[in-house]
Design an enzyme around this catalytic site. Structure first.
Site, PDB file in Angstrom:
ATOM      1  N   HIS A  12      46.872  35.099  48.578  1.00  0.00           N
ATOM      2  CA  HIS A  12      46.460  35.865  49.750  1.00  0.00           C
ATOM      3  C   HIS A  12      45.962  34.905  50.819  1.00  0.00           C
ATOM      4  O   HIS A  12      46.005  33.692  50.621  1.00  0.00           O
ATOM      5  CB  HIS A  12      45.438  36.954  49.417  1.00  0.00           C
ATOM      6  N   HIS A  49      43.066  34.116  52.242  1.00  0.00           N
ATOM      7  CA  HIS A  49      41.737  33.511  52.293  1.00  0.00           C
ATOM      8  C   HIS A  49      41.778  32.011  51.985  1.00  0.00           C
ATOM      9  O   HIS A  49      42.704  31.512  51.342  1.00  0.00           O
ATOM     10  CB  HIS A  49      40.803  34.210  51.307  1.00  0.00           C
ATOM     11  N   ASP A 107      40.170  30.188  49.884  1.00  0.00           N
ATOM     12  CA  ASP A 107      40.192  29.731  48.498  1.00  0.00           C
ATOM     13  C   ASP A 107      41.588  29.767  47.896  1.00  0.00           C
ATOM     14  O   ASP A 107      41.781  29.323  46.761  1.00  0.00           O
ATOM     15  CB  ASP A 107      39.209  30.547  47.636  1.00  0.00           C
ATOM     16  N   HIS A 135      41.738  43.509  46.966  1.00  0.00           N
ATOM     17  CA  HIS A 135      40.829  42.515  47.544  1.00  0.00           C
ATOM     18  C   HIS A 135      41.176  42.260  49.009  1.00  0.00           C
ATOM     19  O   HIS A 135      40.289  42.065  49.852  1.00  0.00           O
ATOM     20  CB  HIS A 135      40.920  41.224  46.736  1.00  0.00           C
ATOM     21  N   CYS A 153      42.255  37.051  43.137  1.00  0.00           N
ATOM     22  CA  CYS A 153      41.049  37.797  43.505  1.00  0.00           C
ATOM     23  C   CYS A 153      41.221  39.311  43.418  1.00  0.00           C
ATOM     24  O   CYS A 153      40.255  40.057  43.603  1.00  0.00           O
ATOM     25  CB  CYS A 153      40.589  37.396  44.898  1.00  0.00           C
ATOM     26  N   LYS A 200      39.079  40.998  38.509  1.00  0.00           N
ATOM     27  CA  LYS A 200      37.719  40.520  38.291  1.00  0.00           C
ATOM     28  C   LYS A 200      37.526  40.048  36.849  1.00  0.00           C
ATOM     29  O   LYS A 200      38.079  40.626  35.908  1.00  0.00           O
ATOM     30  CB  LYS A 200      36.716  41.642  38.580  1.00  0.00           C
ATOM     31  N   ASN A 249      33.362  39.722  47.351  1.00  0.00           N
ATOM     32  CA  ASN A 249      33.643  39.739  48.780  1.00  0.00           C
ATOM     33  C   ASN A 249      34.540  40.929  49.129  1.00  0.00           C
ATOM     34  O   ASN A 249      35.704  40.998  48.722  1.00  0.00           O
ATOM     35  CB  ASN A 249      34.326  38.425  49.176  1.00  0.00           C
ATOM     36  N   HIS A 278      38.139  34.247  40.216  1.00  0.00           N
ATOM     37  CA  HIS A 278      36.869  33.576  39.952  1.00  0.00           C
ATOM     38  C   HIS A 278      36.391  33.985  38.558  1.00  0.00           C
ATOM     39  O   HIS A 278      36.557  35.142  38.161  1.00  0.00           O
ATOM     40  CB  HIS A 278      35.816  33.978  40.993  1.00  0.00           C
TER      41      HIS A 278
END
Length: 242
Positions: A104, A106, A108, A164, A183, A186, A194, A224
């Site tokens: 995606h 973002h 990270d 997300h 992301c 989970k 976020n 994560h």
């Protein structure tokens, strides 16, 4: 006798400690990058994103290596750590990095994409991701699905709905039955995290689609936190269930 028993105890503790380290699969570690071997052909790379709200956040990506060809899923968080990862792949596995796939838009997921481009490594992203990016544009665009060859096999990259973000992909390597959820998925016991660009109304149903389609997955890697099995999908579905 007491000294003898003490020596045995110390030896056993040492063996257990070494065993624990091996079970965790960590094969490379610096202050900026960790690499864990998950299966015969897949690895998790972990780098660290400094944030104001959550502090230093560990971010997962995946490396698939098949017949000395490698595909990286999500770059490390910046260009320097991306150089470190590419060097490790080339030197330690004697493999050529063929492609990188950000899941995606973002930081990270593609904070280190410039390094890949400088090394003439192709990058692939869904159209939704490219539309959301102003800079750091990937070199190849696809719709909601693409298969990328690697060695004698392939990985699949697919958009199954919002969660997300509006563009979050999942990546599957069927040979080792490893699903990279990024992301969108989970880790067990994680909170919602976020939500700045999230669609919480659709998140649960999107992951339900992922779970149904990739039900043969043995390993699931979240963006994560710790990897696990499809329990991570079930947990995420429940976490965002309306």
């Amino acid at each position: 006798m007491r000294n003898y028993l003490s020596a045995i105890y110390i030896l056993l503790v040492g063996i257990i400690t070494i065993g624990c380290k091996k079970e965790k699969g960590e094969i490379y570690s610096t202050d900026t990058l960790k690499i864990k071997k998950l299966t015969e052909n897949t690895y998790i790379h972990i780098s660290y994103l400094p944030t104001e709200k959550w502090g230093k956040v560990a971010c997962n990506g995946m490396v698939v290596i098949d017949n000395n060809e490698a595909i990286v899923v999500d770059t490390p968080v910046d260009n320097e750590v991306s150089k470190e990862l590419i060097n490790w792949i080339e030197q330690e596995t004697k493999s050529i990095v063929k492609a990188v796939v950000p899941t995606h838009f973002h930081e990270d997921c593609l904070g280190g994409i410039t390094t890949f481009h400088e090394k003439k490594i192709s990058s692939y992203a869904g159209k939704k991701t490219i539309d959301l990016l102003k800079e750091q544009q990937p070199t190849h665009q696809f719709g909601n699905y693409i298969e990328l060859p690697i060695g004698k096999n392939k990985i699949t990259c697919e958009f199954l709905g919002e969660g997300h973000t509006k563009d979050n992909l999942v990546v599957y390597y069927a040979t080792d039955k490893v699903l990279f959820g990024g992301c969108l998925v989970k880790a067990l016991q994680a909170n919602k995290g976020n939500l700045a660009d999230a669609n919480t109304n659709e998140w649960s149903s999107t992951v339900a689609k992922v779970k149904e389609k990739y039900n043969e997955a043995v390993w699931v890697i979240p963006g994560h936190g710790n990897e696990g099995n499809t329990d991570l999908l079930t947990y995420t579905i429940q976490l965002f269930k309306q």
